[in-house]
Design a protein around this motif. Structure first.
Motif, PDB file in Angstrom:
ATOM      1  N   ARG A 184      76.482  21.479  16.762  1.00 57.56           N
ATOM      2  CA  ARG A 184      76.457  20.130  17.330  1.00 57.56           C
ATOM      3  C   ARG A 184      75.763  19.130  16.423  1.00 57.56           C
ATOM      4  O   ARG A 184      75.924  17.921  16.590  1.00 57.56           O
ATOM      5  CB  ARG A 184      75.747  20.144  18.682  1.00 57.56           C
ATOM      6  N   CYS A 185      74.947  19.595  15.482  1.00 52.46           N
ATOM      7  CA  CYS A 185      74.207  18.696  14.597  1.00 52.46           C
ATOM      8  C   CYS A 185      75.154  18.039  13.598  1.00 52.46           C
ATOM      9  O   CYS A 185      76.188  18.586  13.240  1.00 52.46           O
ATOM     10  CB  CYS A 185      73.135  19.461  13.832  1.00 52.46           C
ATOM     11  N   GLN A 186      74.751  16.856  13.148  1.00 56.51           N
ATOM     12  CA  GLN A 186      75.527  16.172  12.114  1.00 56.51           C
ATOM     13  C   GLN A 186      74.565  15.562  11.099  1.00 56.51           C
ATOM     14  O   GLN A 186      73.390  15.361  11.382  1.00 56.51           O
ATOM     15  CB  GLN A 186      76.393  15.089  12.736  1.00 56.51           C
TER      16      GLN A 186
ATOM     17  N   LEU B 266      73.451  24.787  18.588  1.00 60.45           N
ATOM     18  CA  LEU B 266      72.727  23.621  18.093  1.00 60.45           C
ATOM     19  C   LEU B 266      73.207  23.223  16.697  1.00 60.45           C
ATOM     20  O   LEU B 266      73.458  22.041  16.427  1.00 60.45           O
ATOM     21  CB  LEU B 266      71.227  23.903  18.060  1.00 60.45           C
TER      22      LEU B 266
END
Length: 88
Positions: free
Chosen positions: A44-46, A41
């Motif tokens: 994948r976060c930005q 997770l």
């Protein structure tokens, strides 16, 4: 006597192994999966862009204002009711 001692040791080892398997299945494995999912997770976060950040800030501000007004009006209604009950 030696045979009963060896038999007892083997039985204890089997119990410990069963206990360790239970510990692995119930505690260690779920924690490992949780950390793997968490790591996936985070990768994948930005960071939000400025437009998304402004939306989040606006929504949070509106939420604070709404909750503040609700608390204010509840307190405003509560004071006279409390005075009637107490009999001041």
């Amino acid at each position: 006597s030696t045979q009963s001692t060896w038999g007892h040791t083997a039985l204890c080892n089997r119990k410990k192994t069963a206990h360790m398997e239970l510990l692995d299945d119930k505690i260690v494995e779920p924690l490992r999966l949780f950390f793997e999912d968490s790591k996936r997770l985070v990768h994948r976060c930005q960071k939000p862009d400025m437009k998304e950040f402004a939306k989040i800030g606006t929504a949070t501000s509106v939420g604070f204002l709404v909750m503040g007004f609700i608390g204010f009006f509840v307190k405003l209604i509560h004071i006279p009711i409390n005075n009637i009950i107490v009999g001041v």
